[in-house]
Write a protein that holds these residues in place. Structure first.
Motif, mmCIF file in Angstrom:
data_model
loop_
_atom_site.group_PDB
_atom_site.id
_atom_site.type_symbol
_atom_site.label_atom_id
_atom_site.label_comp_id
_atom_site.label_asym_id
_atom_site.label_seq_id
_atom_site.Cartn_x
_atom_site.Cartn_y
_atom_site.Cartn_z
ATOM 1 N N LEU A 49 -31.503 23.077 -2.161
ATOM 2 C CA LEU A 49 -32.187 22.785 -3.424
ATOM 3 C C LEU A 49 -33.251 21.692 -3.297
ATOM 4 C CD1 LEU A 49 -29.181 23.152 -5.887
ATOM 5 C CD2 LEU A 49 -31.187 24.623 -5.745
ATOM 6 N N GLY A 50 -33.676 21.398 -2.084
ATOM 7 C CA GLY A 50 -34.804 20.500 -1.917
ATOM 8 C C GLY A 50 -34.483 19.120 -1.404
ATOM 9 N N PRO A 51 -35.465 18.212 -1.521
ATOM 10 C CA PRO A 51 -35.364 16.874 -0.931
ATOM 11 C C PRO A 51 -34.166 16.048 -1.403
ATOM 12 C CG PRO A 51 -37.613 17.308 -1.656
ATOM 13 C CD PRO A 51 -36.770 18.450 -2.122
ATOM 14 N N GLU A 52 -33.813 16.137 -2.686
ATOM 15 C CA GLU A 52 -32.661 15.367 -3.168
ATOM 16 C C GLU A 52 -31.373 15.844 -2.507
ATOM 17 O OE1 GLU A 52 -32.228 14.080 -7.423
ATOM 18 O OE2 GLU A 52 -33.915 15.473 -7.623
ATOM 19 N N SER A 53 -31.259 17.145 -2.309
ATOM 20 C CA SER A 53 -30.072 17.702 -1.660
ATOM 21 C C SER A 53 -29.987 17.238 -0.219
ATOM 22 C CB SER A 53 -30.107 19.228 -1.708
ATOM 23 O OG SER A 53 -30.090 19.682 -3.041
ATOM 24 N N MET A 54 -31.126 17.239 0.462
ATOM 25 C CA MET A 54 -31.176 16.780 1.854
ATOM 26 C C MET A 54 -30.802 15.292 1.919
ATOM 27 S SD MET A 54 -32.147 19.401 3.717
ATOM 28 C CE MET A 54 -32.881 18.780 5.220
ATOM 29 N N ALA A 55 -31.338 14.497 1.012
ATOM 30 C CA ALA A 55 -31.062 13.060 0.998
ATOM 31 C C ALA A 55 -29.586 12.786 0.700
ATOM 32 C CB ALA A 55 -31.949 12.366 -0.038
ATOM 33 N N ALA A 56 -29.012 13.533 -0.228
ATOM 34 C CA ALA A 56 -27.593 13.360 -0.569
ATOM 35 C C ALA A 56 -26.711 13.717 0.622
ATOM 36 C CB ALA A 56 -27.234 14.217 -1.778
ATOM 37 N N ALA A 57 -27.064 14.792 1.321
ATOM 38 C CA ALA A 57 -26.299 15.206 2.494
ATOM 39 C C ALA A 57 -26.371 14.128 3.577
ATOM 40 C CB ALA A 57 -26.827 16.540 3.020
ATOM 41 N N ASN A 58 -27.553 13.570 3.792
ATOM 42 C CA ASN A 58 -27.715 12.478 4.762
ATOM 43 C C ASN A 58 -26.860 11.279 4.353
ATOM 44 O OD1 ASN A 58 -29.155 11.201 7.088
ATOM 45 N ND2 ASN A 58 -29.953 9.883 5.475
ATOM 46 N N ALA A 59 -26.872 10.943 3.062
ATOM 47 C CA ALA A 59 -26.115 9.780 2.570
ATOM 48 C C ALA A 59 -24.617 9.947 2.806
ATOM 49 C CB ALA A 59 -26.397 9.556 1.079
ATOM 50 N N VAL A 60 -24.088 11.135 2.530
ATOM 51 C CA VAL A 60 -22.646 11.334 2.700
ATOM 52 C C VAL A 60 -22.269 11.295 4.183
ATOM 53 C CG1 VAL A 60 -22.451 13.867 2.757
ATOM 54 C CG2 VAL A 60 -20.662 12.541 1.674
ATOM 55 N N GLU A 61 -23.167 11.747 5.037
ATOM 56 C CA GLU A 61 -22.913 11.643 6.478
ATOM 57 C C GLU A 61 -22.940 10.179 6.920
ATOM 58 O OE1 GLU A 61 -21.835 13.925 8.651
ATOM 59 O OE2 GLU A 61 -21.804 15.411 7.037
ATOM 60 N N CYS A 62 -23.822 9.380 6.322
ATOM 61 C CA CYS A 62 -23.848 7.947 6.616
ATOM 62 C C CYS A 62 -22.543 7.292 6.162
ATOM 63 C CB CYS A 62 -25.046 7.273 5.939
ATOM 64 S SG CYS A 62 -26.651 7.723 6.673
ATOM 65 N N ALA A 63 -22.016 7.733 5.050
ATOM 66 C CA ALA A 63 -20.723 7.219 4.566
ATOM 67 C C ALA A 63 -19.608 7.589 5.542
ATOM 68 C CB ALA A 63 -20.424 7.762 3.174
ATOM 69 N N LYS A 64 -19.735 8.763 6.152
ATOM 70 C CA LYS A 64 -18.741 9.203 7.138
ATOM 71 C C LYS A 64 -18.696 8.232 8.315
ATOM 72 C CE LYS A 64 -17.451 13.346 9.738
ATOM 73 N NZ LYS A 64 -17.869 14.734 10.012
ATOM 74 N N ASP A 65 -19.864 7.700 8.708
ATOM 75 C CA ASP A 65 -19.908 6.704 9.784
ATOM 76 C C ASP A 65 -18.995 5.523 9.478
ATOM 77 O OD1 ASP A 65 -21.747 8.190 11.231
ATOM 78 O OD2 ASP A 65 -23.426 6.811 10.901
ATOM 79 N N GLY A 66 -18.878 5.181 8.203
ATOM 80 C CA GLY A 66 -18.030 4.065 7.780
ATOM 81 C C GLY A 66 -16.626 4.500 7.394
ATOM 82 N N GLY A 67 -16.277 5.743 7.694
ATOM 83 C CA GLY A 67 -14.923 6.233 7.414
ATOM 84 C C GLY A 67 -14.658 6.559 5.955
ATOM 85 N N LYS A 68 -15.715 6.790 5.183
ATOM 86 C CA LYS A 68 -15.537 7.003 3.731
ATOM 87 C C LYS A 68 -16.129 8.335 3.264
ATOM 88 C CE LYS A 68 -14.007 2.733 2.852
ATOM 89 N NZ LYS A 68 -12.892 2.327 2.037
ATOM 90 N N PHE A 69 -16.132 9.338 4.140
ATOM 91 C CA PHE A 69 -16.763 10.611 3.779
ATOM 92 C C PHE A 69 -16.229 11.171 2.467
ATOM 93 C CE2 PHE A 69 -16.951 15.210 3.546
ATOM 94 C CZ PHE A 69 -18.279 15.462 3.824
ATOM 95 N N TRP A 70 -14.928 11.380 2.386
ATOM 96 C CA TRP A 70 -14.371 12.064 1.200
ATOM 97 C C TRP A 70 -14.518 11.239 -0.069
ATOM 98 C CZ3 TRP A 70 -14.215 16.953 1.078
ATOM 99 C CH2 TRP A 70 -14.018 17.674 2.252
ATOM 100 N N GLN A 71 -14.315 9.937 0.042
ATOM 101 C CA GLN A 71 -14.488 9.075 -1.137
ATOM 102 C C GLN A 71 -15.932 9.166 -1.635
ATOM 103 O OE1 GLN A 71 -13.319 4.991 -0.482
ATOM 104 N NE2 GLN A 71 -14.202 4.318 -2.419
#
Length: 167
Positions: A49-71
Motif C-alpha cells: 500500500l505504498g511508502p507508509e506500509s514500507m516504513a511501518a514494516a521497516n519500523a517493526v523490524e527495527c523493533a525486532k532488533d530490540g526483542g520487541k517485535f510482537w509488542q
C-alpha cells in the motif's frame, strides 16, 4: 520455536482487513495454539500500500532488533485501527518513535535503524517471496502450507489448524 503447525501471515499494517484479522482472529490463534506450543506464528510483510506500509514494516523490524517485535506489531496495528485510514500520513517517524519509547526500546538504536531504512531489502524480499507463493491480497495466511485468504472468522483458522494437527 518448534511446533507441529506453522501459521504464516502475509500482511500490510495499513490494510483494514489485516487490522480486522489482527483484532478478531489472531489473538485467539495466539492464545489457543501458539501459547500452548501447538503452532508457531510467523508474520511476513506484504507491504503493497505504498511508502507508509514500507516504513511501518521497516519500523517493526527495527523493533525486532530490540526483542520487541510482537509488542511493537500489536501497538502499530492498534494505532492504525484507531486511525482507520490508509495513506493519510499517520504511519510516520513520530509515531514509530513514540511506539519504540513505549515499548522500552533503546531510542538511539531504534532511530539509527529506522533512519537508515535498514530493513528495506528484507521487506522487499518478503513481498517477492509472497508473490512467488501466490499471495495477491492481504491478509493471506498459510497453515502448514494451506492458503486462507482474507480476514476470515477464527473458526476457519481453527479448523485448518486442527486439521494440520491431526496429520
Amino acid at each position: 520455536i518448534d511446533a507441529p503447525v506453522t501459521v504464516i501471515e502475509y500482511s500490510d499494517f495499513q490494510c483494514p482487513f489485516c487490522g480486522r484479522f489482527f483484532s478478531q482472529s489472531e489473538p485467539q490463534i495466539r492464545e489457543d495454539y501458539v501459547k500452548t506450543g501447538q503452532a508457531k506464528f510467523v508474520y511476513r510483510h506484504f507491504a503493497f500500500l505504498g511508502p507508509e506500509s514500507m516504513a511501518a514494516a521497516n519500523a517493526v523490524e527495527c523493533a525486532k532488533d530490540g526483542g520487541k517485535f510482537w509488542q511493537y506489531h500489536d501497538e502499530l496495528f492498534k494505532e492504525e485501527i484507531l486511525d482507520g485510514q490508509e495513506h493519510n500520513g499517520n504511519l510516520n517517524r513520530t509515531l514509530f518513535l513514540e511506539l519504540a519509547v513505549k515499548a522500552g526500546l533503546n531510542k538511539n538504536d531504534f532511530v539509527s535503524c529506522l533512519d537508515s531504512n535498514k530493513y528495506a531489502k528484507k521487506v522487499e524480499n518478503d513481498y517477492s517471496a509472497a508473490q512467488q507463493v501466490g499471495v495477491n491480497a492481504t491478509p493471506t495466511t498459510f497453515v502448514n502450507g494451506r492458503k486462507l485468504e482474507g480476514a476470515l472468522p477464527y473458526n476457519q483458522f481453527k479448523a485448518a489448524i486442527e486439521q494440520a494437527l491431526s496429520k
